[in-house]
Design an enzyme around this catalytic site. Structure first.
Site, PDB file in Angstrom:
ATOM      1  N   ASN A  34       0.825  -1.222   0.000  1.00  0.00           N
ATOM      2  CA  ASN A  34       0.000   0.000   0.000  1.00  0.00           C
ATOM      3  C   ASN A  34       0.858   1.270   0.000  1.00  0.00           C
ATOM      4  OD1 ASN A  34       0.989   0.159   2.578  1.00  0.00           O
ATOM      5  ND2 ASN A  34      -0.979  -0.077   3.620  1.00  0.00           N
ATOM      6  N   GLY A  38       6.367   1.376   2.448  1.00  0.00           N
ATOM      7  CA  GLY A  38       7.198   0.851   1.368  1.00  0.00           C
ATOM      8  C   GLY A  38       7.602   1.985   0.433  1.00  0.00           C
ATOM      9  N   TYR A 164       1.864  -4.696  19.673  1.00  0.00           N
ATOM     10  CA  TYR A 164       2.521  -5.240  18.480  1.00  0.00           C
ATOM     11  C   TYR A 164       2.764  -6.742  18.635  1.00  0.00           C
ATOM     12  CZ  TYR A 164       6.312  -6.628  15.426  1.00  0.00           C
ATOM     13  OH  TYR A 164       7.088  -7.323  14.534  1.00  0.00           O
TER      14      TYR A 164
END
Ligand code: UDP
Length: 356
Positions: A34, A38, A164
């Site tokens: 998405n 990145g 997390y």
């Protein structure tokens, strides 16, 4: 045998290194990313040679975009998924737990659903869909390892301390339950959970790097100080019960981590669920990392000692016996200096990260 592999998060740090290796091994690769963390530049770098360009396919979509993922699975006849796409900052997960569960757990739910939908559409004609799944897990699933003076084996109890870590453990459980269901229904399927320790370094051919924004990891931060981008390294705590008082981690080179993915992908047999720690088994303290970085860069690296960072364990070192024995995996870059040198070489060529 060459196959068609979907790499979610394939334009991120670890995912991009996986794509590079899969292309080198002759596979077709479908990247789902998405572009939140990145980098689009990575796509151009990975597709630089004409042969690789033919075998790389990019879908700009979130992994939770079920329709887009399903279409990509069908169009490219994907048989293996490597699932890297996730949010992965402990501190951020404390600030935004719902976002972490939505992205990490919700993302996997949609991905598994897309796989199932594609499998149903495919089963009447042609290949049977995704049969192998490799999941990016983390040593954060073990939780507070402060009391652990021994390396962590896979049987260590699982009690993650951050949203997390908990989101990743939930993903492991979800994947395991889904794999059991598929197996019970006679579907060819197998999965692996790889629990990463401290991944670092860059592709030694010099193409791919580590460009996190924001950057929170020790080695890139140290190198930013060495290159003059930051004033000093803030050392989080010098009062741990370790030989030099700083926290100990197990640093593993990203290409060795990717090698573990490829080995497990090739080894998995129908119905299996495997879990492996991926670390070298060697611990290094913050001070030892600093010393190695000073040697590699030849630069003075200023430090400031502050108090401990919330949630940090004194020590997290893998016992990698299982992966070494079962997959004949062993680190090709066992030396911290070489790991750091690969990251330093890339940073010098790309002083402001990708795009520079
Ligand atoms: N660390 C540090 N200063 C920093 C970043 C990290 O002292 O600016 C320490 C951190 O407390 C831990 C080790 O370096 O002991 C590795 O931290 P990192 O964030 O790279 O990975 P983690 O082990 O938290 O996944």
């Amino acid at each position: 045998m060459p196959t068609s592999v979907m790499v979610t998060g394939g334009l991120g740090y670890i995912g991009s290194h996986a794509v590079q290796r899969l292309l080198r091994d002759g596979h077709d690769v479908v990247i789902i990313d998405n572009l939140f963390r990145g980098h689009r530049e990575v796509l151009e770098l990975l597709a630089r040679d004409a042969d690789a360009a033919k075998r790389i396919h990019f879908v700009h979509a979130d992994v939770a975009n079920r329709a887009a993922v399903r279409e990509a699975l069908l169009q490219h006849r994907v048989t293996t998924v490597m699932h890297f796409a996730a949010l992965a900052y402990v501190g951020e997960s404390v600030e935004s737990p719902v976002g972490y569960y939505r992205n990490n757990v919700g993302g996997l739910i949609e991905l598994l659903t897309a796989m199932d939908e594609a499998r149903r559409l495919q089963s009447s004609n042609g290949p049977a869909g995704v049969s192998r799944f490799v999941f990016s897990s983390t040593c954060a699933v073990y939780g507070d390892t402060s009391g652990a003076d021994k390396p962590l084996a896979e049987e260590t109890s699982l009690s993650p301390v951050s949203p997390y870590g908990r989101s990743k453990l939930m993903c492991e459980q979800l994947l395991s339950d889904e794999a059991a269901r598929l197996h019970a229904q006679g579907v060819d399927f197998a999965c692996a959970m790889l629990r990463y320790f401290n991944v670092c370094g860059c592709d030694r051919s010099g193409v791919l790097g580590e460009d996190h924004r924001p950057e929170t990891h020790l080695i890139p931060i140290i190198l930013e100080v060495a290159s003059g981008k930051r004033e000093c390294l803030t050392v989080f705590g010098e009062d741990y019960a370790t030989p030099d008082g700083t926290a100990i981690r197990d640093y593993i080179h990203v290409e060795d981590l990717v090698d573990a993915h490829v080995r497990v992908m090739n080894a998995l047999r129908n119905g299996e669920q495997r879990v492996y720690n991926v670390g070298t088994g060697q611990g290094a303290s913050v001070r030892e990392v600093l010393r190695a970085a000073r040697e590699v860069t030849g630069r003075e690296i200023a430090v400031k000692i502050v108090s401990r960072r919330a949630g940090d364990a004194a020590r997290a070192v893998a016992d990698p016996t299982k992966i070494m024995q079962e997959l004949a995996w062993k680190p090709s870059v066992p030396e911290l200096r070489e790991m750091i040198a690969s990251a330093w070489a890339w940073m010098q060529r790309h002083p402001r990260g990708y795009g520079s």
